[in-house]
Design a protein around this motif. Structure first.
Motif, PDB file in Angstrom:
ATOM      1  N   ALA A 132       1.084  -1.181  -0.177  1.00 43.31           N
ATOM      2  CA  ALA A 132      -0.021   0.207  -0.133  1.00 43.31           C
ATOM      3  C   ALA A 132       0.782   1.334  -0.038  1.00 43.31           C
ATOM      4  O   ALA A 132       0.329   2.399  -0.883  1.00 43.31           O
ATOM      5  N   LEU A 133       1.924   0.989   0.983  1.00 47.14           N
ATOM      6  CA  LEU A 133       2.699   1.972   0.645  1.00 47.14           C
ATOM      7  C   LEU A 133       3.235   3.039  -0.133  1.00 47.14           C
ATOM      8  O   LEU A 133       3.942   3.827  -1.011  1.00 47.14           O
ATOM      9  N   ASN A 134       4.121   1.424  -1.367  1.00 45.03           N
ATOM     10  CA  ASN A 134       4.921   1.541  -2.007  1.00 45.03           C
ATOM     11  C   ASN A 134       3.853   2.323  -3.248  1.00 45.03           C
ATOM     12  O   ASN A 134       3.809   2.776  -4.850  1.00 45.03           O
ATOM     13  N   ALA A 135       2.439   1.715  -3.274  1.00 45.22           N
ATOM     14  CA  ALA A 135       1.448   2.223  -4.319  1.00 45.22           C
ATOM     15  C   ALA A 135       1.351   3.632  -4.372  1.00 45.22           C
ATOM     16  O   ALA A 135       0.921   4.361  -5.434  1.00 45.22           O
ATOM     17  N   TYR A 136       0.971   4.279  -3.337  1.00 45.65           N
ATOM     18  CA  TYR A 136       0.731   5.335  -2.784  1.00 45.65           C
ATOM     19  C   TYR A 136       1.613   6.463  -2.973  1.00 45.65           C
ATOM     20  O   TYR A 136       1.610   7.054  -4.060  1.00 45.65           O
TER      21      TYR A 136
END
Length: 85
Positions: free
Chosen positions: A76-80
């Motif tokens: 989720a962090l990478n995607a955001y």
């Protein structure tokens, strides 16, 4: 963003739940998690105890082969962070 700004931003986000936490309370939580110069936080204590500390979506703190603390970012962090607008 320094710790004060982080605490203030996080405190504002808590208002969505009905009652906003005080920035000082959020700062105490940040200190408990990440530690201070005087006292280690629970993440550091977990790593020292040989554990990996995982926050689903955010990532995992772990020791690398040289016993240095590293963050392995979660999906989720990478995607955001990598999203294109």
């Amino acid at each position: 963003m320094d710790k004060d700004a982080l605490a203030e931003a996080a405190a504002r986000r808590t208002a969505a739940g009905g009652s906003e936490l005080a920035p000082q309370d959020v700062e105490r939580v940040i200190d408990a998690l990440f530690g201070t110069v005087e006292e280690p936080g629970v993440i550091a204590e977990g790593l020292r105890g040989g554990e990996t500390v995982t926050v689903i979506g955010f990532g995992a703190f772990q020791l690398d082969d040289d016993s240095r603390a590293v963050l392995r970012p979660g999906q989720a962090l990478n995607a955001y962070v990598n999203a294109t607008d």
